[in-house]
Design a protein around this motif. Structure first.
Motif, PDB file in Angstrom:
ATOM      1  N   ARG A 138      42.558  70.094  46.888  1.00 55.74           N
ATOM      2  CA  ARG A 138      41.425  70.023  47.829  1.00 55.74           C
ATOM      3  C   ARG A 138      40.084  69.809  47.108  1.00 55.74           C
ATOM      4  O   ARG A 138      39.040  70.034  47.697  1.00 55.74           O
ATOM      5  CB  ARG A 138      41.321  71.342  48.621  1.00 55.74           C
ATOM      6  CG  ARG A 138      42.537  71.713  49.438  1.00 55.74           C
ATOM      7  CD  ARG A 138      42.510  71.023  50.800  1.00 55.74           C
ATOM      8  NE  ARG A 138      43.495  71.541  51.706  1.00 55.74           N
ATOM      9  CZ  ARG A 138      44.796  71.222  51.679  1.00 55.74           C
ATOM     10  NH1 ARG A 138      45.245  70.408  50.739  1.00 55.74           N
ATOM     11  NH2 ARG A 138      45.628  71.727  52.554  1.00 55.74           N
ATOM     12  N   TYR A 141      37.444  67.821  48.962  1.00 51.50           N
ATOM     13  CA  TYR A 141      37.224  68.105  50.386  1.00 51.50           C
ATOM     14  C   TYR A 141      35.826  68.681  50.603  1.00 51.50           C
ATOM     15  O   TYR A 141      35.334  69.486  49.801  1.00 51.50           O
ATOM     16  CB  TYR A 141      38.243  69.130  50.888  1.00 51.50           C
ATOM     17  CG  TYR A 141      39.596  68.572  51.237  1.00 51.50           C
ATOM     18  CD1 TYR A 141      40.277  67.717  50.376  1.00 51.50           C
ATOM     19  CD2 TYR A 141      40.209  68.925  52.431  1.00 51.50           C
ATOM     20  CE1 TYR A 141      41.525  67.225  50.701  1.00 51.50           C
ATOM     21  CE2 TYR A 141      41.466  68.432  52.770  1.00 51.50           C
ATOM     22  CZ  TYR A 141      42.115  67.581  51.889  1.00 51.50           C
ATOM     23  OH  TYR A 141      43.355  67.108  52.208  1.00 51.50           O
ATOM     24  N   ASN A 145      36.058  70.451  56.176  1.00 50.15           N
ATOM     25  CA  ASN A 145      37.487  70.129  56.267  1.00 50.15           C
ATOM     26  C   ASN A 145      38.371  71.200  55.619  1.00 50.15           C
ATOM     27  O   ASN A 145      39.553  70.976  55.383  1.00 50.15           O
ATOM     28  CB  ASN A 145      37.765  68.773  55.610  1.00 50.15           C
ATOM     29  CG  ASN A 145      37.043  67.661  56.343  1.00 50.15           C
ATOM     30  OD1 ASN A 145      36.897  67.725  57.567  1.00 50.15           O
ATOM     31  ND2 ASN A 145      36.559  66.675  55.606  1.00 50.15           N
ATOM     32  N   LEU A 146      37.776  72.338  55.302  1.00 57.16           N
ATOM     33  CA  LEU A 146      38.546  73.441  54.710  1.00 57.16           C
ATOM     34  C   LEU A 146      38.631  74.587  55.715  1.00 57.16           C
ATOM     35  O   LEU A 146      37.718  74.782  56.526  1.00 57.16           O
ATOM     36  CB  LEU A 146      37.853  73.949  53.439  1.00 57.16           C
ATOM     37  CG  LEU A 146      37.747  72.962  52.264  1.00 57.16           C
ATOM     38  CD1 LEU A 146      36.865  73.554  51.172  1.00 57.16           C
ATOM     39  CD2 LEU A 146      39.126  72.619  51.707  1.00 57.16           C
ATOM     40  N   SER A 147      39.719  75.355  55.632  1.00 60.25           N
ATOM     41  CA  SER A 147      39.850  76.535  56.501  1.00 60.25           C
ATOM     42  C   SER A 147      38.920  77.643  55.982  1.00 60.25           C
ATOM     43  O   SER A 147      38.399  77.549  54.860  1.00 60.25           O
ATOM     44  CB  SER A 147      41.292  77.035  56.479  1.00 60.25           C
ATOM     45  OG  SER A 147      41.571  77.601  55.213  1.00 60.25           O
ATOM     46  N   GLY A 148      38.772  78.707  56.780  1.00 61.19           N
ATOM     47  CA  GLY A 148      37.914  79.836  56.371  1.00 61.19           C
ATOM     48  C   GLY A 148      38.369  80.419  55.043  1.00 61.19           C
ATOM     49  O   GLY A 148      37.561  80.706  54.162  1.00 61.19           O
ATOM     50  N   GLY A 149      39.689  80.565  54.891  1.00 69.41           N
ATOM     51  CA  GLY A 149      40.227  81.146  53.654  1.00 69.41           C
ATOM     52  C   GLY A 149      40.014  80.228  52.468  1.00 69.41           C
ATOM     53  O   GLY A 149      39.732  80.686  51.357  1.00 69.41           O
ATOM     54  N   GLN A 150      40.124  78.915  52.706  1.00 71.60           N
ATOM     55  CA  GLN A 150      39.904  77.959  51.597  1.00 71.60           C
ATOM     56  C   GLN A 150      38.436  77.984  51.176  1.00 71.60           C
ATOM     57  O   GLN A 150      38.119  77.945  49.985  1.00 71.60           O
ATOM     58  CB  GLN A 150      40.342  76.562  52.027  1.00 71.60           C
ATOM     59  CG  GLN A 150      41.864  76.460  52.160  1.00 71.60           C
ATOM     60  CD  GLN A 150      42.315  75.202  52.871  1.00 71.60           C
ATOM     61  OE1 GLN A 150      41.536  74.543  53.573  1.00 71.60           O
ATOM     62  NE2 GLN A 150      43.583  74.865  52.714  1.00 71.60           N
ATOM     63  N   LYS A 151      37.541  78.064  52.155  1.00 67.22           N
ATOM     64  CA  LYS A 151      36.101  78.131  51.818  1.00 67.22           C
ATOM     65  C   LYS A 151      35.817  79.383  50.990  1.00 67.22           C
ATOM     66  O   LYS A 151      35.054  79.354  50.024  1.00 67.22           O
ATOM     67  CB  LYS A 151      35.259  78.152  53.099  1.00 67.22           C
ATOM     68  CG  LYS A 151      35.102  76.779  53.712  1.00 67.22           C
ATOM     69  CD  LYS A 151      34.093  76.784  54.824  1.00 67.22           C
ATOM     70  CE  LYS A 151      34.759  77.024  56.132  1.00 67.22           C
ATOM     71  NZ  LYS A 151      34.146  76.415  57.289  1.00 67.22           N
ATOM     72  N   ASP A 177      44.780  85.102  53.625  1.00 71.45           N
ATOM     73  CA  ASP A 177      46.100  85.648  53.950  1.00 71.45           C
ATOM     74  C   ASP A 177      46.553  86.505  52.765  1.00 71.45           C
ATOM     75  O   ASP A 177      45.910  86.518  51.706  1.00 71.45           O
ATOM     76  CB  ASP A 177      47.096  84.516  54.259  1.00 71.45           C
ATOM     77  CG  ASP A 177      47.256  83.582  53.086  1.00 71.45           C
ATOM     78  OD1 ASP A 177      47.410  84.072  51.953  1.00 71.45           O
ATOM     79  OD2 ASP A 177      47.213  82.354  53.286  1.00 71.45           O
TER      80      ASP A 177
END
Ligand code: ATP
Length: 230
Positions: A138, A141, A145-151, A177
């Motif tokens: 990613r 990205y 375009n990232l989920s909350g957890g990815q951010k 998670d």
């Protein structure tokens, strides 16, 4: 060099003036060993964030003493606190990523604000950390375009990329998670073992307690439990 990265003595803290004056911390004493991972717990309003932000040079110390990396913060100049903040990494729930920058560029920002390192090595350092946090696919990205957890993981990489002496984190795993939360905290632990990085983290997340070296519980502005694990 002493073994304590942080040494808090007789710390009091007040908010407000006059009638509205309210004491948030009462005679807090805490010595945090270099390279360790400490968790601060306690109910809402118990003073965890206040203590974390005082230790992180984000507030002025009004009463008592905090020695951070052997520098006294009580009655210190703002310029000292700015200088100290360069040696710290912060991870807060509001991840404040730049919307127009990619994951990699956001992490590189963590180096550029410190004015550290050789620019051509910045991207490699950013990529390495993002990869370790499971975001190797990613890199390009945008946050949108990232989920909350990815951010949140990008924000963690940004805090770590400058190789700080101390990491201060407020609920860093709340948006993650179980597997990514454990991986992030495991990374803090590994940095403690390999580089002597000290981590102090506020959390309500029961999944990560086993990874801590020490769990300190606050209630009504006082330390009520201090559990050092061996
Ligand atoms: N800027 C402020 N102005 C006035 N009072 C404040 C301020 N920040 C915190 N307080 C008060 O200080 C006390 C400790 O707050 P603090 O945010 O440190 O608690 P906390 O344990 O981090 O809570 P939470 O888990 O809800 O984040 C609370 O009574 C809070 O209302």
């Amino acid at each position: 060099m002493t073994d304590a990265a942080i040494d808090v003595r007789g710390l009091d803290h007040f908010f407000g003036e006059g009638e509205a004056r309210k004491q948030a911390l009462f005679d807090v004493n805490l010595s945090v060993r270099r390279g360790s991972l400490t968790i601060l717990m306690g109910p809402s309003g118990s003073g965890k964030t206040t203590l974390l932000t005082l230790m992180g040079c984000l507030r002025e110390v009004h009463g008592g003493s905090i020695r951070l990396l052997e520098r006294e913060l009580f009655q210190s100049e703002e310029v000292t606190r700015i200088d100290m903040r360069r040696r710290l990494g912060f991870i807060f729930q509001a991840h404040n990523l730049h919307a127009s920058l990619t994951a990699r560029q956001n992490v590189i920002m963590g180096l550029q604000v410190h004015g550290r390192g050789v620019p051509k090595r910045h991207a490699a350092a950013a990529d390495h950390l993002l990869d370790m946090l499971g975001l190797g696919e990613r890199l390009e990205y945008l946050p949108g375009n990232l989920s909350g957890g990815q951010k949140q993981r990008v924000a963690i990489a940004r805090a770590l990329v400058s190789n700080p002496d101390i990491i201060f984190a407020d609920e860093p795993t709340a948006a993650l998670d179980k597997i990514s939360g454990m991986a992030a905290v495991q990374l803090f632990r590994d940095l403690g073992r390999t580089r002597g990085t000290t981590t102090v983290m506020v959390t309500h997340d029961p999944r990560i307690l086993d990874l801590a070296d020490r769990i300190v519980t606050l209630e009504d502005g006082r330390i009520v439990q201090d559990n050092v694990r061996t």
